[in-house]
Design a protein around this motif. Structure first.
Motif, PDB file in Angstrom:
ATOM      1  N   THR A 312       0.801  -1.222   0.000  1.00 24.62           N
ATOM      2  CA  THR A 312       0.000   0.000   0.000  1.00 24.62           C
ATOM      3  C   THR A 312       0.833   1.271   0.000  1.00 24.62           C
ATOM      4  O   THR A 312       0.386   2.305  -0.493  1.00 24.62           O
ATOM      5  CB  THR A 312      -0.941   0.020   1.216  1.00 24.62           C
ATOM      6  N   GLU A 313       2.040   1.222   0.552  1.00 21.21           N
ATOM      7  CA  GLU A 313       2.836   2.437   0.666  1.00 21.21           C
ATOM      8  C   GLU A 313       3.497   2.793  -0.658  1.00 21.21           C
ATOM      9  O   GLU A 313       3.827   1.928  -1.463  1.00 21.21           O
ATOM     10  CB  GLU A 313       3.894   2.283   1.761  1.00 21.21           C
ATOM     11  N   LYS A 314       3.718   4.077  -0.838  1.00 26.53           N
ATOM     12  CA  LYS A 314       4.350   4.564  -2.054  1.00 26.53           C
ATOM     13  C   LYS A 314       5.831   4.173  -2.083  1.00 26.53           C
ATOM     14  O   LYS A 314       6.453   4.028  -1.038  1.00 26.53           O
ATOM     15  CB  LYS A 314       4.211   6.086  -2.145  1.00 26.53           C
ATOM     16  N   PRO A 315       6.397   4.004  -3.299  1.00 29.07           N
ATOM     17  CA  PRO A 315       7.811   3.618  -3.392  1.00 29.07           C
ATOM     18  C   PRO A 315       8.763   4.550  -2.651  1.00 29.07           C
ATOM     19  O   PRO A 315       9.747   4.096  -2.061  1.00 29.07           O
ATOM     20  CB  PRO A 315       8.065   3.642  -4.904  1.00 29.07           C
ATOM     21  N   LYS A 316       8.482   5.873  -2.646  1.00 32.03           N
ATOM     22  CA  LYS A 316       9.382   6.796  -1.958  1.00 32.03           C
ATOM     23  C   LYS A 316       9.374   6.568  -0.451  1.00 32.03           C
ATOM     24  O   LYS A 316      10.398   6.720   0.215  1.00 32.03           O
ATOM     25  CB  LYS A 316       8.995   8.244  -2.282  1.00 32.03           C
ATOM     26  N   ILE A 317       8.215   6.198   0.113  1.00 31.49           N
ATOM     27  CA  ILE A 317       8.132   5.900   1.544  1.00 31.49           C
ATOM     28  C   ILE A 317       8.912   4.638   1.860  1.00 31.49           C
ATOM     29  O   ILE A 317       9.641   4.556   2.854  1.00 31.49           O
ATOM     30  CB  ILE A 317       6.666   5.741   1.971  1.00 31.49           C
ATOM     31  N   ILE A 318       8.789   3.639   0.984  1.00 30.08           N
ATOM     32  CA  ILE A 318       9.538   2.394   1.171  1.00 30.08           C
ATOM     33  C   ILE A 318      11.036   2.662   1.070  1.00 30.08           C
ATOM     34  O   ILE A 318      11.835   2.118   1.835  1.00 30.08           O
ATOM     35  CB  ILE A 318       9.083   1.354   0.133  1.00 30.08           C
ATOM     36  N   ALA A 319      11.433   3.530   0.133  1.00 27.24           N
ATOM     37  CA  ALA A 319      12.849   3.876  -0.007  1.00 27.24           C
ATOM     38  C   ALA A 319      13.376   4.538   1.263  1.00 27.24           C
ATOM     39  O   ALA A 319      14.494   4.256   1.707  1.00 27.24           O
ATOM     40  CB  ALA A 319      13.049   4.800  -1.199  1.00 27.24           C
ATOM     41  N   ALA A 320      12.570   5.414   1.870  1.00 23.31           N
ATOM     42  CA  ALA A 320      12.990   6.083   3.110  1.00 23.31           C
ATOM     43  C   ALA A 320      13.150   5.079   4.249  1.00 23.31           C
ATOM     44  O   ALA A 320      14.079   5.172   5.050  1.00 23.31           O
ATOM     45  CB  ALA A 320      11.975   7.151   3.483  1.00 23.31           C
ATOM     46  N   LYS A 395       9.322  19.985   7.617  1.00 22.86           N
ATOM     47  CA  LYS A 395       8.321  18.962   7.334  1.00 22.86           C
ATOM     48  C   LYS A 395       8.894  17.811   6.495  1.00 22.86           C
ATOM     49  O   LYS A 395       8.283  16.747   6.425  1.00 22.86           O
ATOM     50  CB  LYS A 395       7.126  19.582   6.614  1.00 22.86           C
ATOM     51  N   SER A 396      10.048  18.036   5.862  1.00 26.60           N
ATOM     52  CA  SER A 396      10.696  16.973   5.084  1.00 26.60           C
ATOM     53  C   SER A 396      11.330  15.921   5.980  1.00 26.60           C
ATOM     54  O   SER A 396      11.592  14.802   5.520  1.00 26.60           O
ATOM     55  CB  SER A 396      11.763  17.568   4.159  1.00 26.60           C
ATOM     56  N   TYR A 397      11.594  16.244   7.244  1.00 24.18           N
ATOM     57  CA  TYR A 397      12.320  15.349   8.135  1.00 24.18           C
ATOM     58  C   TYR A 397      11.538  14.967   9.392  1.00 24.18           C
ATOM     59  O   TYR A 397      11.722  13.875   9.929  1.00 24.18           O
ATOM     60  CB  TYR A 397      13.639  16.007   8.563  1.00 24.18           C
ATOM     61  N   LEU A 398      10.675  15.864   9.864  1.00 20.10           N
ATOM     62  CA  LEU A 398       9.959  15.626  11.112  1.00 20.10           C
ATOM     63  C   LEU A 398       8.503  15.266  10.827  1.00 20.10           C
ATOM     64  O   LEU A 398       7.918  15.716   9.844  1.00 20.10           O
ATOM     65  CB  LEU A 398      10.021  16.867  12.010  1.00 20.10           C
ATOM     66  N   ASN A 399       7.931  14.459  11.718  1.00 14.53           N
ATOM     67  CA  ASN A 399       6.557  13.982  11.564  1.00 14.53           C
ATOM     68  C   ASN A 399       5.593  14.956  12.247  1.00 14.53           C
ATOM     69  O   ASN A 399       5.368  14.874  13.457  1.00 14.53           O
ATOM     70  CB  ASN A 399       6.416  12.581  12.145  1.00 14.53           C
ATOM     71  N   PHE A 400       5.024  15.870  11.452  1.00 15.02           N
ATOM     72  CA  PHE A 400       4.152  16.891  12.032  1.00 15.02           C
ATOM     73  C   PHE A 400       2.741  16.391  12.305  1.00 15.02           C
ATOM     74  O   PHE A 400       1.903  17.149  12.779  1.00 15.02           O
ATOM     75  CB  PHE A 400       4.128  18.125  11.131  1.00 15.02           C
ATOM     76  N   LEU A 441      16.098  12.410  21.410  1.00 17.32           N
ATOM     77  CA  LEU A 441      16.326  11.000  21.089  1.00 17.32           C
ATOM     78  C   LEU A 441      15.488  10.113  21.999  1.00 17.32           C
ATOM     79  O   LEU A 441      14.887   9.117  21.561  1.00 17.32           O
ATOM     80  CB  LEU A 441      17.810  10.639  21.239  1.00 17.32           C
ATOM     81  N   GLN A 442      15.441  10.465  23.283  1.00 21.70           N
ATOM     82  CA  GLN A 442      14.632   9.702  24.233  1.00 21.70           C
ATOM     83  C   GLN A 442      13.139   9.806  23.890  1.00 21.70           C
ATOM     84  O   GLN A 442      12.406   8.817  23.961  1.00 21.70           O
ATOM     85  CB  GLN A 442      14.881  10.229  25.655  1.00 21.70           C
ATOM     86  N   GLN A 443      12.675  10.993  23.538  1.00 19.26           N
ATOM     87  CA  GLN A 443      11.268  11.169  23.178  1.00 19.26           C
ATOM     88  C   GLN A 443      10.917  10.339  21.937  1.00 19.26           C
ATOM     89  O   GLN A 443       9.816   9.776  21.849  1.00 19.26           O
ATOM     90  CB  GLN A 443      10.975  12.647  22.918  1.00 19.26           C
ATOM     91  N   ASN A 444      11.837  10.265  20.996  1.00 18.61           N
ATOM     92  CA  ASN A 444      11.585   9.461  19.790  1.00 18.61           C
ATOM     93  C   ASN A 444      11.468   7.984  20.128  1.00 18.61           C
ATOM     94  O   ASN A 444      10.645   7.258  19.567  1.00 18.61           O
ATOM     95  CB  ASN A 444      12.709   9.693  18.780  1.00 18.61           C
ATOM     96  N   LEU A 445      12.295   7.524  21.052  1.00 21.18           N
ATOM     97  CA  LEU A 445      12.215   6.130  21.488  1.00 21.18           C
ATOM     98  C   LEU A 445      10.893   5.852  22.201  1.00 21.18           C
ATOM     99  O   LEU A 445      10.254   4.821  21.987  1.00 21.18           O
ATOM    100  CB  LEU A 445      13.398   5.798  22.399  1.00 21.18           C
ATOM    101  N   LYS A 446      10.484   6.779  23.056  1.00 22.68           N
ATOM    102  CA  LYS A 446       9.226   6.599  23.795  1.00 22.68           C
ATOM    103  C   LYS A 446       8.014   6.582  22.861  1.00 22.68           C
ATOM    104  O   LYS A 446       6.999   5.952  23.168  1.00 22.68           O
ATOM    105  CB  LYS A 446       9.057   7.722  24.824  1.00 22.68           C
ATOM    106  N   SER A 447       8.124   7.270  21.728  1.00 19.24           N
ATOM    107  CA  SER A 447       7.003   7.335  20.786  1.00 19.24           C
ATOM    108  C   SER A 447       7.121   6.284  19.679  1.00 19.24           C
ATOM    109  O   SER A 447       6.505   6.420  18.619  1.00 19.24           O
ATOM    110  CB  SER A 447       6.928   8.723  20.161  1.00 19.24           C
ATOM    111  N   SER A 450       8.438   7.422  16.114  1.00 23.48           N
ATOM    112  CA  SER A 450       7.443   8.044  15.237  1.00 23.48           C
ATOM    113  C   SER A 450       7.659   9.542  15.044  1.00 23.48           C
ATOM    114  O   SER A 450       6.922  10.181  14.294  1.00 23.48           O
ATOM    115  CB  SER A 450       6.034   7.809  15.795  1.00 23.48           C
ATOM    116  N   LEU A 451       8.652  10.138  15.722  1.00 27.53           N
ATOM    117  CA  LEU A 451       8.884  11.573  15.560  1.00 27.53           C
ATOM    118  C   LEU A 451       9.641  11.876  14.269  1.00 27.53           C
ATOM    119  O   LEU A 451       9.458  12.925  13.662  1.00 27.53           O
ATOM    120  CB  LEU A 451       9.660  12.129  16.755  1.00 27.53           C
ATOM    121  N   TRP A 452      10.499  10.965  13.864  1.00 30.39           N
ATOM    122  CA  TRP A 452      11.197  11.071  12.584  1.00 30.39           C
ATOM    123  C   TRP A 452      11.637   9.681  12.188  1.00 30.39           C
ATOM    124  O   TRP A 452      11.612   8.752  12.977  1.00 30.39           O
ATOM    125  CB  TRP A 452      12.396  12.024  12.674  1.00 30.39           C
ATOM    126  N   GLN A 453      12.094   9.547  10.936  1.00 31.96           N
ATOM    127  CA  GLN A 453      12.342   8.200  10.423  1.00 31.96           C
ATOM    128  C   GLN A 453      13.805   7.777  10.433  1.00 31.96           C
ATOM    129  O   GLN A 453      14.110   6.650  10.706  1.00 31.96           O
ATOM    130  CB  GLN A 453      11.805   8.098   8.993  1.00 31.96           C
TER     131      GLN A 453
END
Length: 537
Positions: A312-320, A395-400, A441-447, A450-453
């Motif tokens: 279902t995901e787009k190729p660019k998302i899979i590439a990331a 917005k190119s790097y962070l999950n808003f 970094l800790q917040q990203n682990l706790k989430s 999901s904060l960035w890829q």
């Protein structure tokens, strides 16, 4: 509405005069049988006939799709243009059934069980000519063909991303060979174990009158290109101090290389992380975060097979997501820059270089840039002629879509680049940048990540937020490792070129027209290079 007209034809049939019914003096006169034929008349006639024939062709083709094959060409023309002349509204020429068929959602089960569709446009046209289908059948077959081609294109694109991921994540056997041979030299050849730098040059390591550069890498040949290009293009190389940081396993081969290939008169220091007292004492937050990050990725993200299997995901998302699995993004060498003030407590200012860059000009003017109290001098990546490379914002790097990110940051804020950065360590020590980096970094682990890829740039954007001074794009050209739109002339005009992306210049997947900018700093006649079959192409 048309008004009544008076028509007068001369006895000789050479003139036709059309007059308004009320006797208005202006009239139209057409010469019918003139003995001399006007070239202008011929031109206007041909122009009118060309327009008329095209119009007839289009209208006839539309009627054929509608299934109305019984009307003649002139009849179809009259039917189509009649309403226009009479001032009536002309109905849509595209049957509504075509829109309905194309707008219907595709069913995956139908997709798998449907008969083979035409593979090319030529096959499709031939099938339509032979079958002469109605509008609905035409739309169904067209949709089936386009859907099948989309699926095949998507599969091919994902396979390409997977192969590039495998190629970029692996260590080429030539580079592995070089590391092994240098390790052997280190253990058997005293000249490969020289103290770097020599004892008389050690004071330069903490002398702020020198130009200090820092390079963190576990790739020997990449580090050698950075060092060679830096020294060769510097106006006063005797004032260069290059601090090379590497890991424990690469330390011996790295020391052997620079012992056997000195870059005199520059001062070269090679240190392993295990040589830093600060790094070996107590807890290092970034290392703890990295260990947890690696564990979380293996537990929740799965391997490359699971990522590619997603339909279902787009190729660019899979590439990331594939790129997020790259060892580079979990390498300590990629995170170490956040602890530069602790690693170099005596230095005031340094320039940090990635190992996939090439220096093409003198970098001493970087020390003349007024940072206006900022910590990080970097090139912005949201402005420039290359919209593919220079269009990056937060917005190119962070999950808003995550409230924690949306609450603290602006998605349209301009991003900046790692790769060649001026760091004012004096100003840095007055801030809590390193602590902020570790906190997020800790917040990203706790989430659940999901904060960035991927990568160290997203937490870097957060940690250095408000501490970045923009420098001229001339100093740092990006994107040479993931797109080949940049010409050789454009790349040669930049001070530092950055092969960020998968197509690293030491890999076979590098872009051939850009690779010579990197290979020019490799001595392919060197016996170690030759013995490992490392070649220019």
């Amino acid at each position: 509405m048309l008004k009544a007209m008076q028509l007068h034809i001369s006895p000789s049939l050479r003139h036709v005069t059309v007059l308004p019914a009320k006797g208005f003096k202006e009239f139209i006169k057409v010469k019918v049988g003139s003995k001399r034929l006007s070239y202008r008349m011929v031109f206007y006639c041909l122009l009118f006939l060309t327009f008329l024939l095209r119009f007839v062709f289009v209208l006839t083709a539309i009627d054929t799709i509608d299934g109305e094959r019984k009307c003649s060409t002139l009849g179809c023309l009259g039917k189509k243009i009649g309403p226009r002349i009479l001032g009536k509204r002309l109905e849509s020429t595209v049957p509504e059934v075509i829109y309905r068929v194309l707008e219907e959602p595709s069913d995956q089960t139908d997709t798998q069980t449907r008969p083979e569709s035409p593979q090319t446009l030529e096959e499709f046209i031939a099938e339509m000519k032979d079958g002469r289908p109605d509008a609905k059948t035409f739309a169904v077959k067209l949709k089936a063909m386009v859907t099948q081609l989309e699926e095949r294109t998507r599969t091919a694109k994902i396979q390409e991303y997977l192969y590039r991921h495998v190629a970029s994540s692996s260590i080429p056997k030539q580079l592995h060979c070089l590391a092994l041979k240098l390790a052997h030299e280190h253990s058997t050849n005293s000249n490969a174990r020289l103290q770097l730098p020599s004892p008389e040059l050690v004071p330069a390591l903490v002398d702020n009158s020198y130009f200090h550069f820092v390079l963190a890498s576990d790739n020997i040949i990449a580090a050698s290109v950075v060092a060679s290009s830096l020294v060769r293009n510097f106006i006063g190389p005797d004032k260069i101090v290059l601090h090379i940081i590497t890991d424990r396993k690469t330390y011996a081969p790295m020391q052997a290389w620079f012992s056997l290939h000195p870059l005199t008169p520059a001062v070269i220091e090679v240190k392993g992380l295990h040589h830093f007292d600060w790094f070996t004492k107590g807890r290092v937050p970034v290392m703890e975060a990295m260990e947890k990050d690696q564990k979380a990725r293996s537990q929740f993200r799965g391997g490359s097979s699971a990522i590619v299997a997603n339909k279902t995901e787009k190729p660019k998302i899979i590439a990331a997501k594939l790129q997020a699995l790259s060892p580079k993004y979990n390498s300590l060498m990629n995170h170490i820059r956040i602890h530069l003030p602790e690693l170099f407590p005596s230095l005031d200012k340094i320039v940090f270089l990635d190992d996939d860059i090439v220096v093409q000009t003198d970098l001493s003017p970087l020390w003349d840039i007024d940072m206006n109290g900022k910590v990080n001098g970097a090139v912005e990546t949201c402005r420039g002629e290359d919209k593919y490379v220079m269009s990056k914002r937060f917005k190119s790097y962070l999950n808003f879509s995550h409230p924690l990110i949306a609450e603290h940051f602006d998605p349209s804020e301009c991003a900046w680049a790692y790769g060649m950065n001026i760091f004012d360590l004096e100003e840095w020590r007055k801030t809590n940048i390193s602590h902020t980096y570790y906190y997020w970094l800790q917040q990203n682990l706790k989430s659940d990540l999901s904060l960035w890829q991927l990568g160290t740039l997203p937490p870097g954007l957060i940690a250095f937020h408000g501490h970045v001074h923009t420098i001229d794009p001339f100093w740092h050209m990006l994107g040479l490792g993931y797109q080949d739109n940049t010409t050789l002339a454009e790349a040669q005009s930049a001070s530092v070129i950055h092969f960020n992306g998968r197509a690293k210049p030491w890999l076979d997947i590098a872009f051939p027209q850009l690779r010579p900018l990197w290979t020019k700093y490799v001595n392919f006649s060197d016996k170690l290079i030759k013995s490992c079959h490392i070649r220019a192409s």
